[in-house]
Design a protein around this motif. Structure first.
Motif, PDB file in Angstrom:
ATOM      1  N   ASP A   1      10.016  12.958  -6.006  1.00 19.10           N
ATOM      2  CA  ASP A   1       9.311  12.128  -6.972  1.00 19.10           C
ATOM      3  C   ASP A   1       9.059  10.754  -6.353  1.00 19.10           C
ATOM      4  O   ASP A   1      10.002  10.066  -5.954  1.00 19.10           O
ATOM      5  N   GLY A   2       7.791  10.368  -6.254  1.00 13.20           N
ATOM      6  CA  GLY A   2       7.441   9.091  -5.634  1.00 13.20           C
ATOM      7  C   GLY A   2       7.116   9.199  -4.163  1.00 13.20           C
ATOM      8  O   GLY A   2       6.974   8.179  -3.492  1.00 13.20           O
ATOM      9  N   LEU A   3       6.977  10.443  -3.633  1.00 12.61           N
ATOM     10  CA  LEU A   3       6.650  10.660  -2.222  1.00 12.61           C
ATOM     11  C   LEU A   3       5.300  11.338  -2.106  1.00 12.61           C
ATOM     12  O   LEU A   3       5.055  12.359  -2.771  1.00 12.61           O
ATOM     13  N   LEU A   4       4.424  10.794  -1.287  1.00 10.90           N
ATOM     14  CA  LEU A   4       3.104  11.372  -1.061  1.00 10.90           C
ATOM     15  C   LEU A   4       2.819  11.390   0.432  1.00 10.90           C
ATOM     16  O   LEU A   4       2.818  10.345   1.084  1.00 10.90           O
ATOM     17  N   TRP A   5       2.590  12.598   1.006  1.00 12.81           N
ATOM     18  CA  TRP A   5       2.303  12.735   2.433  1.00 12.81           C
ATOM     19  C   TRP A   5       0.834  12.438   2.703  1.00 12.81           C
ATOM     20  O   TRP A   5      -0.040  12.766   1.902  1.00 12.81           O
ATOM     21  N   GLY A   6       0.567  11.841   3.866  1.00  8.68           N
ATOM     22  CA  GLY A   6      -0.799  11.488   4.247  1.00  8.68           C
ATOM     23  C   GLY A   6      -1.217  12.141   5.556  1.00  8.68           C
ATOM     24  O   GLY A   6      -0.817  13.273   5.865  1.00  8.68           O
ATOM     25  N   ALA A   7      -2.017  11.409   6.349  1.00  9.46           N
ATOM     26  CA  ALA A   7      -2.574  11.948   7.592  1.00  9.46           C
ATOM     27  C   ALA A   7      -1.494  12.085   8.660  1.00  9.46           C
ATOM     28  O   ALA A   7      -0.455  11.425   8.620  1.00  9.46           O
ATOM     29  N   SER A   8      -1.769  12.957   9.631  1.00  5.87           N
ATOM     30  CA  SER A   8      -0.824  13.177  10.723  1.00  5.87           C
ATOM     31  C   SER A   8      -1.585  13.462  12.004  1.00  5.87           C
ATOM     32  O   SER A   8      -2.775  13.819  11.975  1.00  5.87           O
ATOM     33  N   LYS A   9      -0.886  13.338  13.130  1.00  4.66           N
ATOM     34  CA  LYS A   9      -1.466  13.654  14.433  1.00  4.66           C
ATOM     35  C   LYS A   9      -0.341  13.907  15.425  1.00  4.66           C
ATOM     36  O   LYS A   9       0.799  13.494  15.223  1.00  4.66           O
ATOM     37  N   LEU A  10      -0.707  14.613  16.524  1.00  9.25           N
ATOM     38  CA  LEU A  10       0.252  14.890  17.582  1.00  9.25           C
ATOM     39  C   LEU A  10       0.028  13.894  18.712  1.00  9.25           C
ATOM     40  O   LEU A  10      -1.098  13.721  19.190  1.00  9.25           O
TER      41      LEU A  10
END
Length: 251
Positions: free
Chosen positions: A194-203
């Protein structure tokens, strides 16, 4: 010991030199040496001819004026190129400074506008809290004061509470180059709080073919703890070696 002047072609006695020079000039005019001139004068004439030939040869071997001119032109061209590059660099720096100055002015203007809005809200709140202090014994004034207090409390209750949030950039490192990075990312994104939102990622490449996962998430400060988040991420120990916070910024 050998005399260093034994084989030199310089005459140290002026009369002999003048005599040789005179004989040489007559030789140039007449084409040959007079019959009464001795063998020594003829030798001096030949020596002078050889010296003049050496001088002429040395002059012919010097660098032509055209070569010097070409070298100067190349040098000037090189300096002009360097000057143009410096001008371009200065122009780029000038544009960068101008852009930063514009951004700074915009930021200051937004800050001033926000301060002005906050000031107006405070003045409104103060006006609403003005409860007729001079008429405390009057029943109507007391009733009006209670109504104002109730309206003020309702207005405060309707204002949405400001939620403190932060943007966090996380680096997740695998064990080796054989780790399935897609599976690693799936493990990280599978964490739901609750209160966590994942965004963009890269290697991002590290070394020896090993890559790390750099992923951004937004958290509510009151609900999500970075320590708890780290514990859940490193719990996938089959794929994840460690986790580091690369950047942290309040929103």
């Amino acid at each position: 010991m050998t005399n260093p002047l034994l084989h030199d072609t310089v005459w140290l006695q002026q009369p002999k030199f003048e005599e040789a020079e005179s004989a040489f000039q007559r030789y140039l005019i007449c084409g040959n040496v007079s019959a009464h001139e001795d063998k020594g004068s003829s030798t001096l004439v030949k020596d002078i001819l050889q010296i003049r030939e050496h001088i002429q040869t040395a002059m012919n071997n010097t660098v032509p004026n055209g070569g010097i001119g070409n070298h100067l032109e190349q040098r000037i061209h090189h300096l002009e190129e360097e000057n143009n590059k410096l001008k371009q660099t200065v122009e780029e720096l000038r544009k960068m400074i101008s852009s930063l100055s514009t951004q700074l002015k915009t930021s200051e203007k937004v800050k001033e506008d926000k301060m002005e809005v906050d000031k107006k809200e405070e003045e409104e709140d103060e006006d609403e809290c003005n409860l007729f202090d001079d008429d405390e014994d009057d029943e109507e004034a007391e009733k009006l004061r209670q109504e104002r207090l109730k309206a003020y409390a309702e207005k405060k209750a309707k204002k949405p509470a400001v939620i403190a949030k932060s943007s966090v950039t996380i680096d997740v490192k695998p064990w080796d180059d054989e780790t399935d990075m897609q599976k690693l990312e799936e493990c990280v994104r599978s964490i739901q709080m609750d209160g966590l939102l994942w965004g963009a990622s890269k290697l991002v490449p590290l070394a020896y073919g090993i890559k790390k996962l750099t992923i951004v998430c937004v958290i509510e400060d009151d609900k999500v703890s970075l320590e708890d988040l780290e514990d859940q991420i490193v719990a996938f120990e089959d794929h994840i070696q460690s986790m580091d916070v690369a950047a942290f910024q309040k929103i």
